[in-house]
Design a protein around this motif. Structure first.
Motif, PDB file in Angstrom:
ATOM      1  N   ILE A  19       0.843  -1.204   0.000  1.00  6.32           N
ATOM      2  CA  ILE A  19       0.000   0.000   0.000  1.00  6.32           C
ATOM      3  C   ILE A  19       0.871   1.244   0.000  1.00  6.32           C
ATOM      4  CG2 ILE A  19      -1.721   1.291   1.307  1.00  6.32           C
ATOM      5  CD1 ILE A  19      -2.679  -1.454   2.412  1.00  6.32           C
ATOM      6  N   ASN A  20       1.891   1.250   0.843  1.00  4.97           N
ATOM      7  CA  ASN A  20       2.760   2.420   0.924  1.00  4.97           C
ATOM      8  C   ASN A  20       3.540   2.633  -0.362  1.00  4.97           C
ATOM      9  OD1 ASN A  20       1.952   3.099   3.503  1.00  4.97           O
ATOM     10  ND2 ASN A  20       3.611   2.029   4.514  1.00  4.97           N
ATOM     11  N   ALA A  21       4.012   1.540  -0.962  1.00  5.23           N
ATOM     12  CA  ALA A  21       4.766   1.667  -2.213  1.00  5.23           C
ATOM     13  C   ALA A  21       3.882   2.251  -3.315  1.00  5.23           C
ATOM     14  CB  ALA A  21       5.316   0.309  -2.629  1.00  5.23           C
ATOM     15  N   ALA A  22       2.635   1.763  -3.422  1.00  5.96           N
ATOM     16  CA  ALA A  22       1.727   2.282  -4.447  1.00  5.96           C
ATOM     17  C   ALA A  22       1.345   3.723  -4.157  1.00  5.96           C
ATOM     18  CB  ALA A  22       0.473   1.405  -4.522  1.00  5.96           C
ATOM     19  N   SER A  23       1.183   4.068  -2.879  1.00  2.37           N
ATOM     20  CA  SER A  23       0.831   5.444  -2.510  1.00  2.37           C
ATOM     21  C   SER A  23       1.948   6.402  -2.861  1.00  2.37           C
ATOM     22  CB  SER A  23       0.519   5.525  -1.017  1.00  2.37           C
ATOM     23  OG  SER A  23      -0.602   4.737  -0.686  1.00  2.37           O
ATOM     24  N   PRO A  45      -3.818   9.513  -1.010  1.00  2.00           N
ATOM     25  CA  PRO A  45      -3.562   8.701  -2.212  1.00  2.00           C
ATOM     26  C   PRO A  45      -4.711   7.746  -2.486  1.00  2.00           C
ATOM     27  CG  PRO A  45      -1.655   8.705  -0.742  1.00  2.00           C
ATOM     28  CD  PRO A  45      -2.785   9.331   0.020  1.00  2.00           C
ATOM     29  N   LEU A  46      -5.056   7.589  -3.738  1.00  2.77           N
ATOM     30  CA  LEU A  46      -6.144   6.685  -4.103  1.00  2.77           C
ATOM     31  C   LEU A  46      -5.829   5.260  -3.671  1.00  2.77           C
ATOM     32  CD1 LEU A  46      -6.921   7.965  -7.719  1.00  2.77           C
ATOM     33  CD2 LEU A  46      -7.807   8.803  -5.540  1.00  2.77           C
ATOM     34  N   ALA A  47      -4.561   4.864  -3.798  1.00  2.00           N
ATOM     35  CA  ALA A  47      -4.166   3.504  -3.432  1.00  2.00           C
ATOM     36  C   ALA A  47      -4.500   3.219  -1.977  1.00  2.00           C
ATOM     37  CB  ALA A  47      -2.664   3.317  -3.677  1.00  2.00           C
ATOM     38  N   ALA A  48      -4.178   4.159  -1.104  1.00  2.00           N
ATOM     39  CA  ALA A  48      -4.449   3.974   0.320  1.00  2.00           C
ATOM     40  C   ALA A  48      -5.948   3.927   0.590  1.00  2.00           C
ATOM     41  CB  ALA A  48      -3.800   5.090   1.127  1.00  2.00           C
ATOM     42  N   CYS A  49      -6.692   4.846  -0.019  1.00  3.95           N
ATOM     43  CA  CYS A  49      -8.146   4.879   0.199  1.00  3.95           C
ATOM     44  C   CYS A  49      -8.802   3.587  -0.278  1.00  3.95           C
ATOM     45  CB  CYS A  49      -8.762   6.067  -0.530  1.00  3.95           C
ATOM     46  SG  CYS A  49      -8.160   7.665   0.016  1.00  3.95           S
ATOM     47  N   VAL A  92      -3.994  -2.072  -5.538  1.00  2.00           N
ATOM     48  CA  VAL A  92      -3.535  -0.722  -5.214  1.00  2.00           C
ATOM     49  C   VAL A  92      -2.723  -0.014  -6.308  1.00  2.00           C
ATOM     50  CG1 VAL A  92      -3.655  -0.993  -2.733  1.00  2.00           C
ATOM     51  CG2 VAL A  92      -1.563  -1.679  -3.930  1.00  2.00           C
ATOM     52  N   PRO A  93      -2.057  -0.688  -7.243  1.00  3.86           N
ATOM     53  CA  PRO A  93      -1.307   0.091  -8.242  1.00  3.86           C
ATOM     54  C   PRO A  93      -2.230   0.991  -9.064  1.00  3.86           C
ATOM     55  CG  PRO A  93      -0.593  -2.201  -8.244  1.00  3.86           C
ATOM     56  CD  PRO A  93      -1.821  -2.140  -7.390  1.00  3.86           C
ATOM     57  N   TRP A  94      -1.668   2.091  -9.552  1.00  2.11           N
ATOM     58  CA  TRP A  94      -2.436   3.031 -10.368  1.00  2.11           C
ATOM     59  C   TRP A  94      -3.040   2.333 -11.581  1.00  2.11           C
ATOM     60  CZ3 TRP A  94      -5.106   7.187 -11.021  1.00  2.11           C
ATOM     61  CH2 TRP A  94      -5.252   7.746 -12.298  1.00  2.11           C
ATOM     62  N   GLU A  95      -2.301   1.397 -12.164  1.00  2.00           N
ATOM     63  CA  GLU A  95      -2.775   0.712 -13.376  1.00  2.00           C
ATOM     64  C   GLU A  95      -4.040  -0.114 -13.124  1.00  2.00           C
ATOM     65  OE1 GLU A  95       1.313   1.935 -13.779  1.00  2.00           O
ATOM     66  OE2 GLU A  95       0.319   0.733 -12.225  1.00  2.00           O
ATOM     67  N   ALA A  96      -4.318  -0.430 -11.862  1.00  2.00           N
ATOM     68  CA  ALA A  96      -5.513  -1.221 -11.542  1.00  2.00           C
ATOM     69  C   ALA A  96      -6.773  -0.374 -11.460  1.00  2.00           C
ATOM     70  CB  ALA A  96      -5.305  -1.957 -10.218  1.00  2.00           C
ATOM     71  N   SER A  97      -6.613   0.963 -11.547  1.00  2.00           N
ATOM     72  CA  SER A  97      -7.744   1.865 -11.319  1.00  2.00           C
ATOM     73  C   SER A  97      -8.926   1.584 -12.221  1.00  2.00           C
ATOM     74  CB  SER A  97      -7.297   3.324 -11.499  1.00  2.00           C
ATOM     75  OG  SER A  97      -6.292   3.658 -10.593  1.00  2.00           O
ATOM     76  N   ASN A  98      -8.664   1.154 -13.449  1.00  2.00           N
ATOM     77  CA  ASN A  98      -9.751   0.869 -14.385  1.00  2.00           C
ATOM     78  C   ASN A  98      -9.634  -0.527 -14.982  1.00  2.00           C
ATOM     79  OD1 ASN A  98     -11.331   3.464 -14.555  1.00  2.00           O
ATOM     80  ND2 ASN A  98      -9.297   4.241 -15.038  1.00  2.00           N
ATOM     81  N   ASP A  99      -8.953  -1.421 -14.257  1.00  2.00           N
ATOM     82  CA  ASP A  99      -8.821  -2.810 -14.692  1.00  2.00           C
ATOM     83  C   ASP A  99      -9.994  -3.599 -14.110  1.00  2.00           C
ATOM     84  OD1 ASP A  99      -8.106  -5.602 -14.763  1.00  2.00           O
ATOM     85  OD2 ASP A  99      -6.042  -4.987 -15.201  1.00  2.00           O
ATOM     86  N   GLU A 100     -10.960  -3.912 -14.950  1.00  2.00           N
ATOM     87  CA  GLU A 100     -12.194  -4.522 -14.464  1.00  2.00           C
ATOM     88  C   GLU A 100     -11.966  -5.906 -13.870  1.00  2.00           C
ATOM     89  OE1 GLU A 100     -15.444  -3.344 -14.091  1.00  2.00           O
ATOM     90  OE2 GLU A 100     -14.300  -1.510 -14.329  1.00  2.00           O
ATOM     91  N   ALA A 101     -10.986  -6.655 -14.371  1.00  2.00           N
ATOM     92  CA  ALA A 101     -10.728  -7.979 -13.809  1.00  2.00           C
ATOM     93  C   ALA A 101     -10.270  -7.863 -12.357  1.00  2.00           C
ATOM     94  CB  ALA A 101      -9.672  -8.711 -14.642  1.00  2.00           C
ATOM     95  N   ILE A 102      -9.338  -6.963 -12.115  1.00  2.00           N
ATOM     96  CA  ILE A 102      -8.835  -6.765 -10.753  1.00  2.00           C
ATOM     97  C   ILE A 102      -9.916  -6.175  -9.856  1.00  2.00           C
ATOM     98  CG2 ILE A 102      -7.208  -5.432  -9.360  1.00  2.00           C
ATOM     99  CD1 ILE A 102      -5.189  -5.724 -11.636  1.00  2.00           C
ATOM    100  N   PRO A 153     -14.652   9.015  -1.382  1.00  2.00           N
ATOM    101  CA  PRO A 153     -15.876   8.669  -2.115  1.00  2.00           C
ATOM    102  C   PRO A 153     -15.585   8.104  -3.508  1.00  2.00           C
ATOM    103  CG  PRO A 153     -16.125  10.800  -1.049  1.00  2.00           C
ATOM    104  CD  PRO A 153     -14.682  10.409  -0.896  1.00  2.00           C
ATOM    105  N   LEU A 154     -14.562   8.642  -4.175  1.00  2.00           N
ATOM    106  CA  LEU A 154     -14.224   8.151  -5.510  1.00  2.00           C
ATOM    107  C   LEU A 154     -13.837   6.684  -5.460  1.00  2.00           C
ATOM    108  CD1 LEU A 154     -13.641   8.614  -8.530  1.00  2.00           C
ATOM    109  CD2 LEU A 154     -11.337   9.322  -7.870  1.00  2.00           C
ATOM    110  N   GLU A 155     -13.020   6.302  -4.478  1.00  2.00           N
ATOM    111  CA  GLU A 155     -12.583   4.910  -4.397  1.00  2.00           C
ATOM    112  C   GLU A 155     -13.691   3.999  -3.906  1.00  2.00           C
ATOM    113  OE1 GLU A 155      -9.901   3.789  -5.858  1.00  2.00           O
ATOM    114  OE2 GLU A 155      -9.735   5.877  -6.453  1.00  2.00           O
ATOM    115  N   ALA A 156     -14.590   4.511  -3.068  1.00  2.00           N
ATOM    116  CA  ALA A 156     -15.760   3.720  -2.683  1.00  2.00           C
ATOM    117  C   ALA A 156     -16.608   3.421  -3.918  1.00  2.00           C
ATOM    118  CB  ALA A 156     -16.585   4.473  -1.641  1.00  2.00           C
ATOM    119  N   GLN A 157     -16.776   4.423  -4.733  1.00  2.00           N
ATOM    120  CA  GLN A 157     -17.526   4.254  -5.981  1.00  2.00           C
ATOM    121  C   GLN A 157     -16.833   3.255  -6.899  1.00  2.00           C
ATOM    122  OE1 GLN A 157     -17.649   7.584  -8.867  1.00  2.00           O
ATOM    123  NE2 GLN A 157     -19.854   7.617  -8.478  1.00  2.00           N
ATOM    124  N   ARG A 158     -15.502   3.334  -6.984  1.00  2.00           N
ATOM    125  CA  ARG A 158     -14.751   2.429  -7.857  1.00  2.00           C
ATOM    126  C   ARG A 158     -14.913   0.967  -7.416  1.00  2.00           C
ATOM    127  NH1 ARG A 158     -10.646   4.483 -10.898  1.00  2.00           N
ATOM    128  NH2 ARG A 158     -10.087   6.020  -9.302  1.00  2.00           N
TER     129      ARG A 158
END
Length: 966
Positions: A19-23, A45-49, A92-102, A153-158
């Motif tokens: 988590i810290n590394a991704a943040s 950071p989105l990763a932490a949230c 937690v990585p940024w690349e996972a933000s819109n990866d539907e499988a993950i 709220p953004l990450e809850a929505q995600r």
């Protein structure tokens, strides 16, 4: 068997290292990151949230003994816990933000916990739509009452959850709406702009997802605004003549403030206040401004640009300029000093002046720096703004320095030309809205004529949405179109204001050309807004409200509380956000009438202990404590019974005292948490700053701590101080072991131990001192720290004798050689011998001297299984040596761990102990070795399990992240 309150993963273990590394890495992400939508300070950071929310909602394996997704680990809570850690590590990585499988894998884990708690079966793991539908109807909603920049709220929505938030600050609320509330309203719609519609009419097909259509319109109308602005105000931005006679577009004009010289010999001349005369510090491209004394020039001097080679001495002199951070300025005509007191007096009475230093033009391959031009000065001075923002800057001397020098209004932070440009852009937002409205109605007429702020989703609301994002572009560009922008000499570019949470005084500033395609260009800024927008709106709805947390009645309850409250006496964001508020109000005040009904943002209810606003330090502390207690009590009342609350606390780096982590802010905040009826159940330190090595002090604090809280029962008992100490000594050892197994490194242990320690304190109604007074949080913190240190010191006696000797030697001499007699003395005390230590390979015999065997001297073929007298010391040192990539890396280290058996747990404890010894000795490199070893140990144990299975031993199988349920 279901229990009334099931432990959640966040109360037991999270993969903190990942988590810290991704943040930390997230700080370097720019394109498409929510931070590029609009500036908001101290954004989590989105990763932490994302990780914290997931762990708040997912049950810990101990809640369902034996009921795990995979039969192979049905009797192994730790193995199931590590599997959930791998879900988070993928999430937690940024690349996972819109990866539907993950994301679907994570959503299913949440849905599984919700379903089992309701006595239901979860939706199929492979059906993403069914999972989202289940979460939207059955999972509890998430609420952040201090939503700020909207990350939670953004990450809850995600994660597929219903997302709610609120904030007192209207700028923060609008940012949250732009991230969470607006994009889902128009998800899947094609763009309405003429170019896109023409393409669709020619047979093109819209393939966009989420709010990509809206993003395309923001880009289109942003370019239209730029082109239209050039027609109206392009004459205010003349081109520059290059030395060869050709013309070039100006990127920026560099100005210096001036003050009347106090020396009578200067005859009242205005002289420059320049922080540095260097324009470019790039090697081979050194460029600087030279003040030339010329009686024929205005005020007897002029600026001339020079280029060429510079000695280090000359460059250092040029960087000194004529004004520094201490002592004030120097008159270039007479050399007389000009103290800050004099400059302030001049600024507040007659005002400071300005003088053009240089012109920066766009060359063929690089920036071209030109001497000032009278024509460019004349054009700049010809600008006459028809409007300027109203309002005085706050009386906040800590964070707002310009009023000291006479710049007391918002308008005074801008040049006349900048005011003309920003006003033009603001007016164009309204015009762009009308164009977007016409196109939206043409593209798809709607019966919904409500505005966006009324909940509309038709053409009117869509046009409001386009205008909102364009207004963000104008507001963002204001940080680069003000007199607080500077020129970065190393990068050859303009840096905007708000680089830190303050408005400092800038003596030399850069004025950008907002039509040149460089920093502050309105079209480019709109494109950066659109880059963010196109990643949004792919999941369910959300809602943000303008509301003070201490007055929040939480209409939609119960909710999962995850929030980042303001720090005790940190920056007053209300004051700072007025810088943006005045331009957003100008652009879209009519679009959001409730948010922009005031002249400036609301201040009186902002929960920050601000002495200048509350009559001094004591009044500020009382205000903060009262308000925070009200806010936390409201959260407690609104929170679900099944999920813990997560409350972020931002630390300052100076908050470590002799009694541990103590400060007025931390103690006051924690006191409010406890007094509101909450139990502090855990503390997880989050690091958001990327570092290649531990800081020199080795005890640097994390950027923030996440407090995990539960509701304290109304019938909680009262205990005495002695009982509190007994409970600490009984419960902390197991808690510390659990924290280590979670992969928390020694550098973060002090902060992590606060959780279980304060858990003991806060689950009681009171802890009574010997005089029957209630123990304070600050005292409890000091006692927790003291017991933790006692537990750490007691570890030594549990190690084997050889390790005890090695640890004592290391604490005194490190790996240095000393006379053998000193080793004999130590071995006698530990009932062993120097010969045994030499034979074990822990020490080396140097003929009359002895030393610990250094890691670089350890045999490469050592094996725990083959060692006839295995020591914990050897386990740690050999594993640390193997972790080096040249010695085999993680796989080689894991093979050693696989052979250690019970010694593995002791090795982890010793690594932690060695970290503290090295830290106290100031051996930073050594401390880093042991911290990294402790952080990676759980992964080594995971890998060791797989190795054991491969060797035919009994060990839990490690399943892939996305494998189906057996």
């Amino acid at each position: 068997m279901t229990t009334a309150v099931r432990k959640k993963l966040i109360e037991v273990s999270i993969p903190l290292e990942a988590i810290n590394a991704a943040s930390a890495r997230e700080k370097s992400i720019r394109h498409g990151h929510p931070s590029t939508l609009h500036l908001w300070w101290a954004r989590r950071p989105l990763a932490a949230c994302r990780a914290v929310l997931f762990a708040q909602l997912v049950d810990d394996p101990s809640a369902w003994p034996g009921r795990y997704p995979f039969p192979e680990i049905a009797n192994d809570e730790d193995a199931e816990r590590r599997r959930l850690h791998r879900v988070i590590e993928a999430l937690v990585p940024w690349e996972a933000s819109n990866d539907e499988a993950i994301l679907n894998a994570a959503r299913w884990e949440i849905a599984r916990s919700v379903a089992w708690g309701l006595g239901e079966e979860p939706p199929p793991r492979s059906d993403g739509k069914a999972i989202l539908d289940y979460l939207q109807t059955k999972a509890p909603p998430v609420y952040d009452p201090f939503s700020g920049g909207g990350s939670i709220p953004l990450e809850a929505q995600r994660l597929g959850l219903r997302a709610y938030g609120s904030d007192l600050n209207p700028v923060a609320v609008l940012i949250g709406k732009a991230l969470v509330e607006i994009p889902p309203k128009f998800a899947g719609l094609p763009p309405v702009n003429p170019a896109a519609q023409a393409e669709l009419k020619r047979g093109g097909r819209w393939q966009g997802k989420g709010a990509q259509g809206l993003a395309d319109d923001v880009r289109y109308y942003g370019r239209w605004m730029r082109d239209e602005a050039e027609k109206r105000i392009g004459h205010l931005y003349p081109k520059a003549e290059l030395p060869d006679g050709s013309e070039a577009t100006v990127i920026a004009w560099l100005w210096a403030r001036t003050v009347r010289s106090p020396d009578p010999a200067a005859k009242g001349a205005m002289v420059p206040l320049v922080s540095s005369f260097m324009l470019s510090t790039k090697e081979g491209k050194k460029t600087w401004v030279e003040p030339v004394i010329d009686p024929a020039a205005s005020n007897g001097w002029q600026f001339e640009v020079r280029t060429g080679a510079l000695s280090k001495v000359d460059e250092a002199k040029l960087k000194e300029g004529t004004i520094g951070r201490s002592g004030g300025g120097t008159c270039i005509l007479t050399g007389s000093s000009m103290p800050f007191s004099y400059i302030r007096e001049q600024g507040q009475t007659v005002g400071l002046g300005v003088r053009l230093m240089a012109v920066v033009a766009e060359g063929q391959r690089s920036r071209v720096y030109l001497s000032p031009s009278d024509e460019h000065v004349r054009v700049a001075e010809s600008s006459k703004p028809a409007w300027e923002p109203e309002g005085e800057l706050p009386n906040n001397p800590r964070d707002f320095k310009t009023p000291n020098y006479g710049m007391k209004t918002f308008a005074s932070l801008f040049t006349p030309r900048q005011l003309v440009a920003l006003t033009t852009f603001s007016d164009l937002v309204a015009e762009a809205r009308e164009k977007a409205l016409t196109c939206a109605l043409d593209a798809g007429p709607s019966d919904d004529a409500r505005a966006l702020h009324e909940g509309g989703i038709g053409g009117e609301a869509y046009a409001d949405a386009v205008a909102t994002y364009l207004a963000f572009a104008v507001s963002k560009s204001s940080t680069r179109s003000c007199t607080l922008s500077i020129w970065e000499t190393g990068m050859g570019r303009l840096a905007g204001a708000m680089g830190r949470q303050a408005l400092p005084m800038q003596w030399s500033y850069a004025e950008t050309n907002p039509l040149a395609g460089a920093g502050g260009d309105i079209a480019g800024t709109a494109i950066s807004v659109a880059e963010n927008l196109q990643n949004l709106g792919r999941v369910g709805p959300g809602q943000l409200k303008n509301l003070a947390a201490q007055k929040n009645s939480f209409a939609n309850t119960p909710v999962v509380i995850s929030t980042d409250p303001p720090y005790y006496d940190n920056i007053g964001y209300a004051d700072l956000s007025d810088f943006f508020y005045v331009w957003l109000k100008k652009s879209i005040g009519a679009t959001w009438p409730q948010l922009f009904r005031r002249l400036t943002t609301p201040k009186d209810e902002e929960l920050v202990a601000t002495p200048y606003r509350h009559g001094g330090k004591d009044g500020a502390e009382t205000f903060f404590m009262t308000g925070m207690l009200e806010a936390l009590a409201a959260m407690r009342g609104a929170a679900t019974e099944g999920e813990p609350l997560a409350i972020y606390y931002a630390f300052k780096q100076a908050e470590v005292g002799s009694d541990g982590i103590t400060s007025a802010g931390w103690a006051s905040f924690l006191q409010a948490v406890v007094s509101s009826g909450l139990i502090v159940d855990g503390t997880w330190p989050l690091r958001t700053e990327a570092t290649n090595a531990l800081k020199a002090a080795m005890n640097a604090l994390a950027s923030s701590i996440v407090l995990v809280c539960r509701k304290r029962p109304a019938d909680a008992p009262v205990i005495a101080r002695a009982d509190f100490m007994r409970l600490l000594k009984r419960e902390l050892p197991d808690a510390i072991d659990a924290i280590r197994r979670a992969g928390v490194g020694p550098v973060d242990m002090q902060q992590s131990v606060i959780g279980p320690g304060m858990g003991v304190f806060s689950r009681h109604a009171k802890v009574l001192e010997d005089d029957d007074s209630a123990m304070t949080v600050k005292t409890a913190l000091a006692l927790v720290n003291r017991v933790w240190e006692e537990i750490e010191n007691e570890l030594d006696a549990a190690f084997d004798a050889e390790t005890q000797v090695a640890l004592a030697w290391y604490g005194s001499y490190g790996f240095d050689a000393r006379p053998s007699g000193e080793l004999i003395t130590l071995t006698t005390a530990k009932n062993t011998s120097d010969r045994a230590l030499f034979q074990s390979g822990v020490f080396e015999n140097l003929s009359g001297r002895a030393a610990l065997v250094g890691r670089d001297k350890l045999p490469a073929d050592w094996s725990p299984a083959a060692d006839k007298h295995l020591t914990v010391w050897e386990c740690v040192q050999h594993t640390a040596a193997r972790l080096n990539a040249e010695n085999g890396g993680t796989e080689a280290a894991a093979r050693l761990v696989a052979q250690m058996g019970a010694k593995s747990a002791d090795a982890l404890k010793l690594a932690d102990r060695l970290f503290h010894v090295a830290t106290n000795k100031g051996w930073s490199a050594e401390a880093l070795v042991y911290n990294e070893l402790a952080e990676v140990w759980p992964k080594l144990e995971d890998a060791a399990s797989a190795i054991a299975v491969g060797a035919g031993q009994a060990a839990p199988a490690q399943r892939g992240l996305f494998e189906g349920v057996a």
